[in-house]
Design an enzyme around this catalytic site. Structure first.
Site, PDB file in Angstrom:
ATOM      1  N   MET A 348      21.398  21.566 -72.088  1.00 58.97           N
ATOM      2  CA  MET A 348      20.583  21.558 -70.876  1.00 58.97           C
ATOM      3  C   MET A 348      20.448  20.124 -70.387  1.00 58.97           C
ATOM      4  SD  MET A 348      18.964  22.931 -68.499  1.00 58.97           S
ATOM      5  CE  MET A 348      18.122  22.029 -67.197  1.00 58.97           C
ATOM      6  N   GLU A 349      20.698  19.919 -69.083  1.00 63.70           N
ATOM      7  CA  GLU A 349      20.865  18.596 -68.505  1.00 63.70           C
ATOM      8  C   GLU A 349      19.578  17.886 -68.130  1.00 63.70           C
ATOM      9  OE1 GLU A 349      21.380  21.553 -64.964  1.00 63.70           O
ATOM     10  OE2 GLU A 349      21.926  21.472 -67.080  1.00 63.70           O
ATOM     11  N   ASN A 350      18.442  18.206 -68.733  1.00 64.39           N
ATOM     12  CA  ASN A 350      17.170  17.573 -68.376  1.00 64.39           C
ATOM     13  C   ASN A 350      17.382  16.087 -68.057  1.00 64.39           C
ATOM     14  OD1 ASN A 350      15.898  20.036 -69.546  1.00 64.39           O
ATOM     15  ND2 ASN A 350      16.539  19.098 -71.462  1.00 64.39           N
ATOM     16  N   GLU A 383      27.242  17.436 -69.146  1.00 61.75           N
ATOM     17  CA  GLU A 383      25.807  17.176 -68.949  1.00 61.75           C
ATOM     18  C   GLU A 383      25.555  15.845 -68.256  1.00 61.75           C
ATOM     19  OE1 GLU A 383      23.997  19.719 -69.363  1.00 61.75           O
ATOM     20  OE2 GLU A 383      25.600  20.803 -70.383  1.00 61.75           O
ATOM     21  N   HIS A 386      25.876  16.168 -64.578  1.00 67.47           N
ATOM     22  CA  HIS A 386      24.686  16.768 -63.988  1.00 67.47           C
ATOM     23  C   HIS A 386      23.633  15.724 -63.608  1.00 67.47           C
ATOM     24  CE1 HIS A 386      25.056  21.049 -63.909  1.00 67.47           C
ATOM     25  NE2 HIS A 386      25.295  21.179 -65.205  1.00 67.47           N
TER      26      HIS A 386
END
Length: 945
Positions: A348-350, A383, A386
């Site tokens: 997940m690219e937080n 990621e 992103h």
């Protein structure tokens, strides 16, 4: 949880709730007082309104008259990382408060935010400039798909850009469903009194908020266009560290005689709620100072063993490369990446704090394969892309999710190439051919839908599929080829600079590309984005006549809008590639496609740059086949794979005799390249799925054994010696050779696998990490229960995730029904199979012909449990349905699917609804195709023996 490590979670939660609820108010007030940020004096909270289903706005989207600008949020998870003897101290509760400043653009007496699965205990609304507190009549949490928190005021708020502060206190539970703010666990080795290491369980709290789960953690405006800045503070137990998107500073405080740590983080850039992230754990990290501080966080033993070394070096290189090609510096001061024991999806690219599955970030040089190493590289490249495409510039609404995911998928191939991985051509196998399969169904969807078509969380989650990721990447590659890659990247630079920190729709990208190229990009791309599906281009080489039609496995008429198709082609006598733009539907005279020389052939869609299939007249197909058999090197490598894939699928679509496709595979006896072999094996695997429960399977197996033998012999010595080829694609094909030869009964392959596995059982594992998955699987498939039990013990003992994954796959290869049934039951126990591995484990079992009916019955029987206990995930349920029904090709199986669909409708469950429609349609197409082709296929294979 591992057995014996602590009391049951439900009991711990119950005790924790009682303990926490009695002190949570005092704790929060004390913390706010001590760090001097509690803006309001303590007041008795109003009695919360009981959740109901009141009449609300006629839309599922938030009203647009309130614009959030900033959040100040405090979280306090009560979780201990280590399990103490005093179990009653353990709690899976978190409490917190949030102040969101909003700008009001209209007069109203109601305020709407998002809340889901939280207990909101206090709501206050204050006018920002005067601190005037507005009277709150009450508030209601909608228990429906809106997830609204409706606040009713006694007096109206003003419009004209007046600012208000909305303060809430809330309580939530750290669940194990891999969504929102959730709890995970791992095993840590510690020194016992006798100086021997022993395993102890550790807990951590972490977050996954994409797409709509920020509302599960704090009341917020949980839509991607409602960007704001976030000021996060986390109060956590001693012995843990807290991480979030920005840099944080920690200090100790005492609350009611207990020591706590307060970590306050710097304010984030303006960003969407789904990109927030936070973790509380006892992890350690490896750091690399540079212009951007890079940190890899993981279990201490993984960091100490050097498993983060590869990722940290790679991150620095790819980050700098992206800064150069985007001409835009990464905007945060640091980038943390964390290897989590459990996460739904690969990563997940937080923004500034990226989360990964361990196998996506950690690489062990001793036990890891080059494929494991490649996975780390591609995941990081995806990621990091992103951070610009998605985080810095964000789609306005989820209907344009492909702008995020398609671009990151496409860029990952470019990013890894810069650090030494030549994978560009593999985009055809991995993205394009896979997207073709889904997009040939009527139940597929366009890349971009209208906003009002995507409303609920379930509808949003359904978009995380192969169309969004893979077709998105494919059409961007097609566009880059059409306008040239240099022009494409210039337009990307303009787009990112123009819209940084903002939200866009896909047409904004076309405008920027047109500025740089002067090409009418929108005219070329509109049908590829707005229409479902893709065309098959049919070329009759005797006349040059060319036509296009939507390609569907189950033809229902198609639409009347033609695609703009850039047909790049060569002829046998050509010296180079030419192109032609096809704009219309229906037959069109194209004299330059006409072949006048009887020995000349035509090859269209060179290097498969276009997202379409090609069909020819039978004469041209035969000329291409003869060319492959005479000298396959004349045909470009990618097209050798494309010809096979197009022929098989055009035949599945009832536009070509299947024997022509089968005949194209015969030349492979002289080809050792991975791309054509992989294309052929994927399509032959479909025939196996259709016929491995019938008398046709015997001839298919014998043909495959004959076809694969030269390839296996090509790699045999290196396999026995435990070495691998130098070229990466040859390494993939070495694995293909072993897997296919062993599964189709080649005696020397099976004997070799058994001998290598026997040595492994005797304490010497000489199997190269690249080959372990294939060797383990073959040995267990031809072995007995003792081989299975040995592999299961090795799985439990392994500490490196990539090795565990190889064993977990191999365990699914047994032919023993009772072992497969036991293995399915293990997936319900997270102490045996981690929650994030549940779907892939069932999928592995379903791939096994002995396991497929077991897996289907298991999924049907446990569907409610799976969806409730494990959450809907992101794409997991869809991939589960896809895998367990791939073999479906009978009327009985179709009726079972339809009955399952009726049951979901009666239960008002919309989970994975599109995926269910797709597998039903695929099954209907399979039934028709099998009935028409079974005898033809059987006779062809019999004739080749």
């Amino acid at each position: 949880m591992a057995k014996g490590s602590c009391m049951s979670k439900s009991l711990a939660v119950g005790i924790g709730v009682l303990t926490v609820s009695s002190v949570s108010g005092l704790v929060l007030m004390a913390v706010m007082y001590q760090i001097q940020i509690e803006k309001f004096p303590p007041v008795s909270p109003p009695t919360p309104t009981k959740p109901g289903i009141p009449t609300g706005p006629p839309t599922l989207r938030l009203p647009d008259y309130l614009i959030p600008e900033s959040y100040k949020v405090f979280f306090q998870p009560y979780l201990y990382a280590a399990i103490n003897n005093n179990y009653t101290n353990q709690s899976f509760v978190f409490t917190g408060n949030s102040t969101v400043r909003v700008k009001s653009m209209a007069v109203s007496e109601t305020i709407y935010l998002h809340v889901h699965d939280l207990n909101v205990t206090t709501v206050e609304v204050t006018k920002s400039d005067s601190n005037e507190k507005l009277s709150v009549k009450g508030y209601t949490i909608f228990q429906n798909e809106t997830n609204f928190l409706k606040i009713e005021l006694a007096t109206k708020i003003s419009g004209n850009g007046t600012y208000y502060d909305i303060f809430t206190k809330f309580e939530g539970e750290l669940l194990e469903n891999l969504a929102g703010f959730y709890v995970s666990w791992y095993t840590k080795k510690i020194k016992a009194e006798e100086e021997e290491e022993e395993d102890q369980e550790r807990l951590l709290a972490t977050s996954l908020l994409q797409p709509t789960d920020a509302r599960k953690v704090f009341p917020c405006f949980d839509e991607p266009a409602l960007k704001a800045v976030f000021d996060i503070t986390i109060i956590h137990r001693p012995g843990t560290i807290a991480l979030s998107n920005e840099i944080g500073g920690a200090h100790k405080i005492e609350i009611d005689g207990e020591e706590w740590i307060v970590t306050a983080f710097e304010e984030t850039p303006i960003m969407s709620t789904y990109l927030l992230a936070f973790t509380v754990s006892d992890f350690t990290y490896k750091s690399k100072p540079s212009s951007t501080n890079i940190n890899i966080h993981a279990r201490k033993d993984a960091i100490d063993a050097g498993h983060a070394d590869y990722a940290i070096e790679l991150t620095e290189k790819i980050l700098k490369y992206y800064e150069e090609i985007f001409d835009l510096k990464y905007p945060l001061k640091k980038i943390d990446q964390i290897a989590l024991p459990d996460i739904s999806g690969g990563a997940m690219e937080n923004w500034g704090f990226i989360s990964y599955q361990e196998s996506g970030l950690l690489y062990d040089k001793e036990s890891g394969s080059t494929f494991d190493q490649e996975l780390v590289a591609t995941m990081i490249a995806h990621e990091l892309a992103h951070q610009w495409f998605g985080n810095l510039v964000t789609m306005r609404w989820w209907n344009d999710l492909w702008l995020n995911e398609g671009f990151a998928t496409y860029m990952s191939y470019i990013g890894v190439e810069n650090v030494g991985w030549d994978l560009r051509d593999l985009i055809v196998l991995r993205e394009i051919q896979t997207a073709f399969q889904v997009d040939s169904l009527n139940s597929s969807h366009p890349l971009s839908l209208q906003e009002n078509y995507i409303q609920t969380s379930t509808e949003i989650i359904d978009l995380f599929d192969d169309i969004t990721y893979r077709k998105g990447a494919a059409v961007l590659r097609m566009l880059a080829t059409f306008i040239t890659e240099d022009a494409f990247m210039k337009g990307i630079k303009t787009y990112l600079n123009k819209f940084q920190y903002k939200n866009t729709v896909y047409k904004d990208l076309w405008s920027c590309l047109r500025e740089e190229t002067k090409e009418n990009v929108e005219a070329f791309m509109s049908t590829w984005i707005e229409q479902v599906g893709y065309p098959v281009i049919t070329i009759i080489t005797q006349t040059g006549e060319t036509s296009q039609e939507q390609f569907l496995l189950k033809q229902t008429g198609g639409h009347d809008i033609p695609w703009q198709v850039d047909i790049r082609y060569i002829k046998a006598t050509d010296s180079g590639v030419k192109n032609d733009l096809l704009r219309v539907k229906g037959p069109v005279r194209r004299p330059h496609f006409e072949l006048k020389d009887k020995d000349e052939w035509l090859l269209a869609n060179v290097n498969c740059t276009g997202f379409f299939r090609v069909n020819y007249d039978e004469e041209n197909w035969n000329k291409l086949r003869m060319q492959l058999e005479r000298n396959h090197h004349v045909i470009p490598l990618i097209n050798r794979g494309q010809l096979i894939d197009d022929a098989f699928n055009v035949a599945r679509g009832h536009r070509l005799n299947i024997t022509i496709a089968l005949s194209l595979t015969k030349y492979l006896i002289n080809d050792t390249e991975y791309i054509p072999w992989e294309s052929a094996l994927k399509n032959l695997d479909h025939l196996i799925l259709m016929f491995d429960r019938s008398e046709v399977y015997g001839p298919i197996m014998k043909y495959l054994r004959k076809l694969i033998t030269p390839l296996y012999e090509h790699f045999e010595n290196s396999t026995i010696n435990g070495t691998i080829p130098e070229k990466h694609t040859d390494q993939y094909n070495q694995v293909n050779a072993i897997s296919v030869a062993c599964s189709n009964g080649l005696p020397e392959c099976i004997d070799n696998a058994k001998n290598l596995f026997k040595d492994y059982r005797n304490g010497t594992n000489n199997i190269h990490p690249n080959l372990r998955r294939a060797i383990y699987c073959s040995a267990i498939a031809s072995g007995d229960e003792y081989d299975w039990e040995f592999a299961w013990k090795e799985y439990q003992r392994a500490t490196v995730t990539t090795e565990k994954d190889k064993l977990r796959y191999a365990l699914s290869c047994t032919k023993e029904i009772w072992l497969l049934n036991r293995y399915l039951q293990y997936t319900l126990d997270p102490s045996k199979i981690r929650k994030m591995d549940l779907v892939s484990t069932i999928n592995y079992i379903a791939k096994n012909v002995a396991g497929q009916p077991l897996a289907w019955d298991f999924v049907r029987g446990h569907w409610s449990y799976l969806t409730q206990e494990y959450g809907v995930g992101v794409i997991s349920l869809g991939s589960l349905l896809d895998a367990v029904t791939k073999r479906f090709s009978t009327d009985v199986e179709l009726e079972e699917l339809k009955q399952f669909q009726r049951e979901q409708e009666e239960a008002d469950q919309a989970l994975a609804a599109r995926a269910l429609e797709q597998v039903i349609e695929r099954t209907e197409a399979n039934i028709k195709w099998v009935k028409e082709n079974k005898q033809i296929v059987k006779e062809w294979f019999m004739g080749e023996l």
